[in-house]
Design a protein around this motif. Structure first.
Motif, short mmCIF file in Angstrom:
data_model
loop_
_atom_site.label_atom_id
_atom_site.label_comp_id
_atom_site.label_asym_id
_atom_site.label_seq_id
_atom_site.Cartn_x
_atom_site.Cartn_y
_atom_site.Cartn_z
N GLY A 36 34.67 31.81 60.40
CA GLY A 36 34.72 33.07 61.12
C GLY A 36 34.91 34.26 60.21
O GLY A 36 34.32 35.32 60.41
N GLU A 37 35.76 34.09 59.16
CA GLU A 37 36.00 35.17 58.20
C GLU A 37 34.73 35.50 57.43
O GLU A 37 34.42 36.66 57.17
N SER A 38 33.98 34.46 57.05
CA SER A 38 32.74 34.66 56.31
C SER A 38 31.72 35.43 57.14
O SER A 38 31.06 36.35 56.64
N ALA A 39 31.60 35.07 58.40
CA ALA A 39 30.66 35.76 59.28
C ALA A 39 31.07 37.21 59.48
O ALA A 39 30.23 38.12 59.50
N ALA A 40 32.39 37.44 59.61
CA ALA A 40 32.87 38.80 59.80
C ALA A 40 32.61 39.66 58.57
O ALA A 40 32.23 40.83 58.68
N THR A 41 32.79 39.07 57.39
CA THR A 41 32.54 39.79 56.14
C THR A 41 31.06 40.13 56.02
O THR A 41 30.69 41.25 55.64
N THR A 42 30.20 39.17 56.35
CA THR A 42 28.76 39.40 56.29
C THR A 42 28.35 40.53 57.22
O THR A 42 27.54 41.40 56.88
N GLU A 43 28.93 40.54 58.42
CA GLU A 43 28.62 41.58 59.40
C GLU A 43 29.10 42.95 58.90
O GLU A 43 28.40 43.96 59.04
N LYS A 44 30.28 42.97 58.26
CA LYS A 44 30.81 44.23 57.74
C LYS A 44 29.92 44.78 56.63
O LYS A 44 29.66 45.98 56.57
N ILE A 45 29.46 43.89 55.76
CA ILE A 45 28.56 44.31 54.68
C ILE A 45 27.26 44.86 55.25
O ILE A 45 26.74 45.88 54.80
N ARG A 46 26.73 44.19 56.28
CA ARG A 46 25.49 44.65 56.92
C ARG A 46 25.68 46.03 57.53
O ARG A 46 24.85 46.93 57.37
N ASP A 47 26.81 46.22 58.22
CA ASP A 47 27.08 47.52 58.85
C ASP A 47 27.29 48.60 57.78
O ASP A 47 26.83 49.74 57.94
N ALA A 48 27.97 48.24 56.69
CA ALA A 48 28.21 49.20 55.61
C ALA A 48 26.90 49.62 54.96
O ALA A 48 26.69 50.80 54.64
N LEU A 49 26.02 48.65 54.77
CA LEU A 49 24.71 48.94 54.17
C LEU A 49 23.90 49.86 55.07
O LEU A 49 23.26 50.82 54.60
N ARG A 50 23.93 49.60 56.37
CA ARG A 50 23.18 50.43 57.31
C ARG A 50 23.76 51.85 57.35
O ARG A 50 23.02 52.84 57.31
N ALA A 51 25.07 51.93 57.40
CA ALA A 51 25.72 53.25 57.43
C ALA A 51 25.41 54.04 56.15
O ALA A 51 25.12 55.24 56.20
N ALA A 52 25.43 53.36 55.01
CA ALA A 52 25.15 54.02 53.74
C ALA A 52 23.72 54.52 53.68
O ALA A 52 23.45 55.63 53.20
N HIS A 53 22.81 53.72 54.18
CA HIS A 53 21.39 54.13 54.17
C HIS A 53 21.18 55.34 55.06
O HIS A 53 20.48 56.30 54.70
N LEU A 54 21.80 55.33 56.24
CA LEU A 54 21.65 56.46 57.16
C LEU A 54 22.27 57.73 56.58
O LEU A 54 21.74 58.83 56.73
N TYR A 55 23.41 57.58 55.90
CA TYR A 55 24.14 58.75 55.40
C TYR A 55 23.51 59.30 54.12
O TYR A 55 23.28 60.51 54.00
N TYR A 56 23.22 58.42 53.15
CA TYR A 56 22.76 58.87 51.85
C TYR A 56 21.24 59.02 51.75
O TYR A 56 20.74 59.84 50.98
N MET A 57 20.52 58.20 52.48
CA MET A 57 19.07 58.21 52.36
C MET A 57 18.39 59.02 53.47
O MET A 57 17.29 59.55 53.28
N GLN A 58 19.03 59.10 54.65
CA GLN A 58 18.40 59.81 55.77
C GLN A 58 19.15 61.09 56.16
O GLN A 58 18.75 61.76 57.10
#
Length: 323
Positions: A4-26
């Motif tokens: 469960g911890e691994s899945a949560a970490t993966t989801e957090k990384i995915r959300d962080a990557l999406r947020a970073a792309h929207l903020y810095y790239m768009q």
């Protein structure tokens, strides 16, 4: 880590990557990102911070017109090195100055090292500070190699050097090659014999094929004492001989004079560090320097041609350009 911890970490990384792309790239605002991700503005802020912490985002500050850029260009023209000048107020004490430069160096270093590369590390006070601020960057088939031994008559040096090497290894996901030999041999002939051992030759061969070398500069005159001078590596006779031979500094415990020469300095025959000739063959040689007290060592290292990239505080950079 639990499933469960691994899945949560993966989801957090995915959300962080999406947020970073929207903020810095768009160029979306945090409010717009929060709406798109169906979360709060504070959660977006935390995701962006997380993205920077784990290396999903690398921020560089560049300006073609400011004072620092002018200094950097003058250093490049005069010394043929790429300078990264760290703005630090003159009023700050030397310990805090080193920490500020080390923090910037840790951020600047990331793009210099990648998969399938080897980085050589010279232990010391400066690199110890840099190692504490490293950001994680995933690499593959990469390695960190220790450039000089750390043992002396008081300690094996393994704990001190391995802590620094380990931080670099963990930050980059790289294999660490330690160099379990003395910093200085009592007799040059002992070094010559040991250098023929296969286990030692293996590390020496790795050093010969470094892609990046990272080092600070040792100096007798430093306001923040260099580890090699303050921790029992050199006795009174050694220190006297350095003065006698006109030594102004060292790179990975290999000493040099103001004109960059290192020939015939007796301690170099006993040092476990790589020769300056070997260092000059490394394609990228990154030197981190803090404080005006290291100016003689810095000028000597530049004269020796062992630096391609210089990370230095603003006051020292300006002093370097003075006649």
């Amino acid at each position: 880590m639990a499933m469960g911890e691994s899945a949560a970490t993966t989801e957090k990384i995915r959300d962080a990557l999406r947020a970073a792309h929207l903020y810095y790239m768009q160029d979306l605002t945090m409010e717009a990102i929060a709406s798109e991700l169906r979360t709060s503005r504070s959660s977006v802020s935390r995701l962006l911070s997380f993205a920077r912490e784990i290396g999903l985002v690398e921020i560089q500050v560049k300006s073609p017109v400011d004072r620092l850029s002018s200094v950097q260009e003058r250093i490049r023209t005069q010394f043929n090195v790429t300078a990264h000048v760290v703005p630090v107020p003159d009023s700050i004490n030397e310990v805090d100055r080193l920490e500020r430069v080390a923090l910037s160096a840790a951020r600047i270093l990331g793009p210099f090292f990648d998969s399938n590369m080897t980085m050589g590390i010279a232990w010391g006070s400066t690199l110890s500070a840099v190692s504490r601020h490293l950001q994680e960057k995933v690499t593959h088939n990469s390695q960190i190699v220790q450039l000089n031994g750390a043992a002396n008559t008081r300690t094996t040096g393994i704990g001190y050097a391995s802590e620094i090497m380990g931080r670099f290894g963990r930050a980059f996901g790289a294999y660490v090659q330690q160099f379990a030999v003395p910093a200085f041999f009592d007799d040059p002939r002992t070094k010559e014999v040991l250098w023929r051992e296969r286990s030692i030759r293996r590390v020496l061969e790795i050093q010969k094929h470094m892609d990046v070398a990272l080092f600070g500069l040792g100096s007798l005159l430093a306001d923040v004492p260099s580890h090699v001078y303050s921790s029992g590596y050199l006795d009174e006779d050694d220190l006297s001989s350095l003065t006698q031979w006109g030594v102004v500094g060292d790179v990975a415990t290999v000493f040099y004079r103001a004109d960059g020469s290192s020939d015939d300095i007796p301690l170099n025959a006993r040092s476990s560090g790589p020769s300056l000739e070997l260092m000059r063959r490394v394609s990228r040689r990154v030197c981190v320097v803090s404080g005006r007290s290291k100016l003689p060592a810095l000028r000597g290292a530049l004269a020796a041609g062992v630096i391609t990239d210089l990370i230095v505080d603003e006051a020292t950079a300006h002093s370097l350009l003075e006649p």
